[in-house]
Design an enzyme around this catalytic site. Structure first.
Site, PDB file in Angstrom:
ATOM      1  N   TRP A  79       1.083  -0.952   0.363  1.00 35.56           N
ATOM      2  CA  TRP A  79      -0.108  -0.127   0.358  1.00 35.56           C
ATOM      3  C   TRP A  79       0.736   1.664  -0.152  1.00 35.56           C
ATOM      4  CZ3 TRP A  79      -0.527   4.443   4.201  1.00 35.56           C
ATOM      5  CH2 TRP A  79      -1.605   5.453   3.374  1.00 35.56           C
ATOM      6  N   GLU A  92      -2.954  -2.869  -2.330  1.00 34.27           N
ATOM      7  CA  GLU A  92      -4.700  -2.217  -1.856  1.00 34.27           C
ATOM      8  C   GLU A  92      -4.645  -1.466  -2.043  1.00 34.27           C
ATOM      9  OE1 GLU A  92      -3.427  -2.170   2.085  1.00 34.27           O
ATOM     10  OE2 GLU A  92      -5.225  -1.161   2.424  1.00 34.27           O
ATOM     11  N   LYS A 103      -7.015   3.231  -2.341  1.00 34.23           N
ATOM     12  CA  LYS A 103      -7.651   3.370  -1.461  1.00 34.23           C
ATOM     13  C   LYS A 103      -8.375   4.823  -2.204  1.00 34.23           C
ATOM     14  CE  LYS A 103      -6.049   5.800   2.638  1.00 34.23           C
ATOM     15  NZ  LYS A 103      -5.774   5.928   4.021  1.00 34.23           N
ATOM     16  N   ASP A 110     -10.113  -3.423   1.359  1.00 33.21           N
ATOM     17  CA  ASP A 110     -10.107  -3.069   2.499  1.00 33.21           C
ATOM     18  C   ASP A 110     -11.198  -1.715   3.120  1.00 33.21           C
ATOM     19  OD1 ASP A 110     -10.110  -0.495   4.922  1.00 33.21           O
ATOM     20  OD2 ASP A 110      -7.595  -0.799   5.176  1.00 33.21           O
ATOM     21  N   HIS A 121     -12.026   2.014   2.708  1.00 35.41           N
ATOM     22  CA  HIS A 121     -11.469   1.922   1.046  1.00 35.41           C
ATOM     23  C   HIS A 121     -11.895   3.395   0.390  1.00 35.41           C
ATOM     24  CE1 HIS A 121      -6.534   1.348   2.350  1.00 35.41           C
ATOM     25  NE2 HIS A 121      -7.667   2.470   2.943  1.00 35.41           N
ATOM     26  N   HIS A 172      -8.923  -6.438   4.083  1.00 27.00           N
ATOM     27  CA  HIS A 172      -7.785  -6.183   5.768  1.00 27.00           C
ATOM     28  C   HIS A 172      -9.187  -5.479   5.855  1.00 27.00           C
ATOM     29  CE1 HIS A 172      -4.067  -4.219   5.064  1.00 27.00           C
ATOM     30  NE2 HIS A 172      -3.824  -5.547   4.546  1.00 27.00           N
ATOM     31  N   ASP A 205     -12.197   6.982   6.322  1.00 27.30           N
ATOM     32  CA  ASP A 205     -10.873   5.422   6.705  1.00 27.30           C
ATOM     33  C   ASP A 205     -11.261   6.166   8.274  1.00 27.30           C
ATOM     34  OD1 ASP A 205      -9.686   3.594   6.156  1.00 27.30           O
ATOM     35  OD2 ASP A 205      -8.321   4.477   4.835  1.00 27.30           O
ATOM     36  N   ASP A 262     -10.445   3.641  10.185  1.00 24.47           N
ATOM     37  CA  ASP A 262      -9.963   2.803  11.428  1.00 24.47           C
ATOM     38  C   ASP A 262     -10.379   1.945  12.312  1.00 24.47           C
ATOM     39  OD1 ASP A 262      -8.539   1.020   9.102  1.00 24.47           O
ATOM     40  OD2 ASP A 262      -7.207   3.165   9.539  1.00 24.47           O
ATOM     41  N   ASP A 272      -7.813  -4.916  10.010  1.00 20.27           N
ATOM     42  CA  ASP A 272      -6.681  -3.328   9.609  1.00 20.27           C
ATOM     43  C   ASP A 272      -7.807  -2.425  10.439  1.00 20.27           C
ATOM     44  OD1 ASP A 272      -4.522  -1.288   9.101  1.00 20.27           O
ATOM     45  OD2 ASP A 272      -5.310  -1.544   7.079  1.00 20.27           O
TER      46      ASP A 272
HETATM   47  C1  RNT Z   1      -3.998   3.113   5.030  1.00 18.14           C
HETATM   48  C2  RNT Z   1      -3.901   1.488   4.133  1.00 18.14           C
HETATM   49  C3  RNT Z   1      -3.321   0.337   4.741  1.00 18.14           C
HETATM   50  C4  RNT Z   1      -2.452   0.629   6.281  1.00 18.14           C
HETATM   51  C5  RNT Z   1      -1.808   0.057   7.331  1.00 18.14           C
HETATM   52  C6  RNT Z   1      -0.914   0.343   8.349  1.00 18.14           C
HETATM   53  O1  RNT Z   1      -4.805   3.115   4.415  1.00 18.14           O
HETATM   54  O2  RNT Z   1      -5.307   0.816   4.976  1.00 18.14           O
HETATM   55  O3  RNT Z   1      -3.281  -1.199   4.409  1.00 18.14           O
HETATM   56  O4  RNT Z   1      -3.340   0.735   7.175  1.00 18.14           O
HETATM   57  O5  RNT Z   1      -0.645  -0.326   5.951  1.00 18.14           O
HETATM   58 ZN    ZN Z   2      -5.657  -1.633   5.061  1.00 18.15          ZN
END
Ligand code: RNT
Ligand code: ZN
Length: 422
Positions: free
Chosen positions: A189, A230, A232, A263, A266, A290, A298, A300, A330
């Protein structure tokens, strides 16, 4: 009634109740063996890493908020925390490491200098636990990422630096897979993007493609390494354009048979990752997840058992593709007990998969094919009040981990015995 007896009894009742609608709970539990979750190491220390003392997450539009006491300050503390987490979660887990979590023995080892030896102790640690490792290049929290571009940078020396970093990470990942006898998923990523409307989106995407082609030149055996990329939608500081968008990586993954990392933080908020699984798996062999919880963005947050996570689990189970999906987490929340964050999030993902495995899918499909839409809806709704919690509790006893709310007290004890003393 003694607790163990109560759990068993509740399981037997659940077993009968599910059997009435044609669902075999024992079979569902057996299938849980395939639900192997890769714990993301970065919830232990808020994505700081151990390149230098007191390292903090920097750049790349990902952010950690909160300063709950007790974060891991050393790799030893991190391992202690991870062991604690794994003692409170049923089933098998893996560990996903980022490149900034190497053992650099106080020396400054730049990202284009990392070697297997910096991760050997992690490999040994995982081996002792018969656990697989996954790996991630770290293309953020570094001065050469400060301009907002890494693998798509127009600064040729920076771009080369990041190419070298990712190449080394793949090499390390392949060695992890080789030594552990379980393939390592290496995920790339990058934060590349721009805050304001750029005029040369194309230029950066040409560069990113070129960098990836160079990075993937060396092929490793699939038994050792699997490559994921990955995408976004946007980040803080990359609101107007992200170079590695979903379209970009989906195209790249299909053309080069790479794993797509989905993810669920994202995408546009109403887009469902669950819907993407059966679409993407028509064209690539495997995907990486993720699993996270975005609150408005986003963000988390810790994963909970919500509709989004549930649809992902249901779609994987319904399409019978568990073996083609690598499940990773994640999230990173620094505002609450970090061990607790892991345990709650991991258990939530497991609960979603178990819920999906306890679905009478054949009956539902028959209703669907016969146009019996009310019946499909009714049964789907009824499933929500079936005793899946009793089945999960039984799964915990089988795995010899605390059942129900018992893990809360365990974490509180760990907090006073260990975390508060840091
Ligand atoms: C960032 C991505 C990525 C990170 C990690 C720490 O937006 O989701 O995967 O969260 O690599
Ligand atoms: Zn991620």
């Amino acid at each position: 009634m003694a607790k163990a007896e109560l759990i068993k009894k509740a399981y037997q009742v659940a077993q009968e109740e599910y059997a009435e609608i044609g669902v075999d709970t024992d079979k569902a539990l057996k299938k849980m063996d395939d639900v192997i979750i890769s714990l993301h190491c970065w919830q232990t220390d808020d994505v700081g890493g151990f390149e230098k003392p007191d390292a903090e997450l920097g750049g790349g539009g990902i952010q950690v908020t909160g300063n709950y006491p007790g974060k891991a300050n050393t790799i030893e503390e991190m391992r202690q925390d991870l062991d604690k987490v794994m003692s409170l979660v049923p089933g098998e887990q893996r560990l996903s490491l980022h490149a900034i979590y190497g053992e650099f023995d106080g020396k400054l080892v730049d990202r284009d200098q990392i070697e297997v030896k910096h991760f050997q102790k992690w490999i040994d640690w995982a081996k002792e636990r018969d656990m697989g490792l996954d790996f991630n290049c770290t293309c953020f929290s570094h001065p050469k990422a400060d301009e907002g571009f890494t693998l798509s940078s127009k600064n040729e020396s920076y771009r080369k630096f990041w190419i070298e970093h990712v190449k080394l990470c793949r090499e390390i990942g392949a060695e992890m897979g080789k030594q552990l006898g379980k393939p390592c998923v290496h995920n790339t990523w990058i934060p590349d993007g721009s805050k304001d409307t750029p005029v040369d989106r194309n230029g950066h995407r040409v560069l990113l493609k070129k960098s990836l082609d160079e990075i993937f030149q060396i092929e490793y055996p699939k038994e050792h390494l699997k490559d994921a990329i990955e995408s976004k939608l946007f980040g803080i500081g990359s609101e107007s354009m992200v170079v590695g968008s979903h379209d970009f990586y989906l195209g790249y993954a299909i053309q080069n048979n790479k794993l797509i990392c989905l993810d669920n933080g994202h995408f546009h908020p109403t887009e469902q990752v669950g819907d993407k699984i059966s679409a993407i798996l028509q064209f690539v062999d495997e995907i990486l997840l993720h699993m996270t919880r975005g609150v408005r963005w986003d963000s988390d947050h810790v994963v909970t058992f919500n509709d989004e996570i549930l649809l992902i689990a249901q779609e994987i189970v319904r399409a019978k593709v568990l073996k083609r999906v690598n499940i990773g987490l994640d999230f990173f929340d620094a505002s609450l007990n970090r061990i607790g964050a892991y345990v709650v999030g991991t258990r939530a993902v497991q609960t979603a998969f178990l819920f999906a495995l306890l679905e009478p899918t054949d009956t539902l499909r028959k209703y669907e094919e016969a146009g019996k839409n009310f019946e499909r809806l009714a049964l789907l709704e009824l499933m929500k009040s079936k005793p899946f919690g009793a089945v999960y509790d039984y799964y915990c006893t089988q795995s010899k981990v605390p059942v129900g709310e018992d893990f809360i007290a365990e974490i509180q004890k760990y907090e006073s015995d260990v975390l508060k003393k840091r």
